[in-house]
Design a protein around this motif. Sequence first.
Motif, PDB file in Angstrom:
ATOM      1  N   PHE A   1      -3.067   8.068  -0.326  1.00 17.18           N
ATOM      2  CA  PHE A   1      -3.519   8.218   1.049  1.00 17.18           C
ATOM      3  C   PHE A   1      -4.162   9.575   1.318  1.00 17.18           C
TER       4      PHE A   1
ATOM      5  N   LEU B   1     -11.953   9.685   2.921  1.00 17.47           N
ATOM      6  CA  LEU B   1     -10.991   8.954   3.758  1.00 17.47           C
ATOM      7  C   LEU B   1     -10.058   9.903   4.491  1.00 17.47           C
TER       8      LEU B   1
ATOM      9  N   GLY C   1      -2.173   1.872   6.135  1.00 20.04           N
ATOM     10  CA  GLY C   1      -3.150   2.941   5.952  1.00 20.04           C
ATOM     11  C   GLY C   1      -4.333   2.814   6.878  1.00 20.04           C
TER      12      GLY C   1
ATOM     13  N   LYS D   1      -5.965  -0.520  -4.899  1.00 18.99           N
ATOM     14  CA  LYS D   1      -6.358   0.231  -3.708  1.00 18.99           C
ATOM     15  C   LYS D   1      -5.358  -0.005  -2.578  1.00 18.99           C
ATOM     16  N   PRO D   2      -5.098   0.978  -1.756  1.00 18.59           N
ATOM     17  CA  PRO D   2      -5.483   2.386  -1.887  1.00 18.59           C
ATOM     18  C   PRO D   2      -4.554   3.078  -2.887  1.00 18.59           C
TER      19      PRO D   2
ATOM     20  N   TYR E   1      -8.937   2.023   4.153  1.00 19.67           N
ATOM     21  CA  TYR E   1      -8.184   2.096   2.900  1.00 19.67           C
ATOM     22  C   TYR E   1      -8.078   0.732   2.231  1.00 19.67           C
ATOM     23  N   THR E   2      -8.132  -0.315   3.012  1.00 25.02           N
ATOM     24  CA  THR E   2      -7.883  -1.649   2.470  1.00 25.02           C
ATOM     25  C   THR E   2      -9.181  -2.451   2.371  1.00 25.02           C
TER      26      THR E   2
ATOM     27  N   ASN F   1       0.792  -1.229   0.000  1.00 28.07           N
ATOM     28  CA  ASN F   1       0.000   0.000   0.000  1.00 28.07           C
ATOM     29  C   ASN F   1       0.825   1.280   0.000  1.00 28.07           C
TER      30      ASN F   1
ATOM     31  N   SER G   1     -12.595  -0.094   1.565  1.00 30.20           N
ATOM     32  CA  SER G   1     -12.619   1.050   0.643  1.00 30.20           C
ATOM     33  C   SER G   1     -13.675   0.876  -0.439  1.00 30.20           C
ATOM     34  N   HIS G   2     -13.926  -0.365  -0.866  1.00 29.53           N
ATOM     35  CA  HIS G   2     -14.938  -0.593  -1.905  1.00 29.53           C
ATOM     36  C   HIS G   2     -16.328  -0.195  -1.422  1.00 29.53           C
TER      37      HIS G   2
ATOM     38  N   ASP H   1     -16.482   3.517  -1.340  1.00 33.16           N
ATOM     39  CA  ASP H   1     -16.578   3.997  -2.722  1.00 33.16           C
ATOM     40  C   ASP H   1     -17.994   3.830  -3.250  1.00 33.16           C
TER      41      ASP H   1
ATOM     42  N   VAL I   1     -11.176   9.594  -1.850  1.00 31.40           N
ATOM     43  CA  VAL I   1      -9.949  10.070  -1.199  1.00 31.40           C
ATOM     44  C   VAL I   1     -10.271  11.182  -0.211  1.00 31.40           C
TER      45      VAL I   1
END
Length: 316
Positions: A90, A311, A165, A86-87, A169-170, A65, A173-174, A177, A308
Amino acid sequence: MNISILGTGFMGKKHKAVLEQIPNIQINAEIDSHAESHSKTHFHSLEHFLEEKLHTDLVVVATPNHLHFQHAKTLLENGYNVLIEKPFVFNMEQASALREAAHQNNSHVFLVMQNRFSPVTLLLSEIVDSKKLGKIYNIQLNAFWNRGEQYYIKDSWKGKKNMDGGILYTQFSHLLDLLCYVFKDDFTVLFKDLTSFRNFNISEIEDTALLVLQGKTGTKVSVNFTTSVFEKNQETSLNIIAEKGTLKISGQYFNEITFQHIADCPDKFEITSTSNEQNLKEMYLEIFKSLRGEKNNAILLKDGLDLVDLLEKIYS
C-alpha cells in the motif's frame, strides 16, 4: 518446479488454473483457512505451512489485499521466493520492508502485472520507446466499469477502507501501471477527486477517481476511472496526443485502435487479442526463467516502485 498458493479464493483459483497448463510445474501446497481438508498439500494456515518446511520454489500470495504485505514479508523472512497479487503493497514503506527482507534472506519478490505482457502494452512500449510520437503532450485514460452489490458482498473485505485499499489499488492498478511502465515519467498530482456516487451504501471506498497528473517532461495526463456505471462495463480507452501523431486505443477488451495518425508509420497497427490467462501464463514463464538463472523479463519488486509511489501520492 514446486509452487505453493497462499489464498485459494477467486484469484488463487485463477493462478492454479494457469499453472496447471504449464509442463513440469507441480502445485505442492494450497494454503487457506477455508481449505476443505488438511493433508500434505492442503494447509489451514500459513503457520502450519511454515512448520512443514516444504521445499517450494515460489509461493503465490493471493490472499485479501490487506494481508499481502505481511504474508509476503513472513514468507521472505523464512527464505521463500514470493509472487504477490495486486496490490502488492500500500505504500513505499512497505515496499522498502519487503526489499530488505528479500535482501537479508536471499529471496526474490515477483509482482503480478501480467498486462505488461499484453499485445497492447507491447505495441505502446515499442511506439513510445522508438520516439515515433515525438514529444507527448497529452494522455487521457478512461475506464467506465460496473462494480456493485454482486462484487461488494456483505461482510467481505472488499470495499472496506483498511482492507481493500481503493479502486486504484484493485480494479485500475493495471491501467496506472501501464502509464508508469510505458511512458517512464515521474508524475506529480495536480488535481485529485475521489468520490462515491453509486456504491456509498455498500462500500467504504470511492467508486470514482478524477485525476490530473503532470510528468517531468511536461506531459499532462487526465484520468477518469469509475466503477459506478449502470449494470455493465462501458469502456476502457487511452488517447495520446503528441508532436508527431495521435493514437486512440479502446474497445470492450481494450484491444482496438480506433484512431491512428502517426508520421512515418503504417496506416494501421494490428493488435492481436490475448486473454488475461494467456498473459498470466507468459508472466509465469518469465518468472521460471528467472528462478532457473536464465535471461528473463520477470517483473521484480523494483519494477513496481513507480506505481507504488504514484498511488501513495494520490491517496495521501
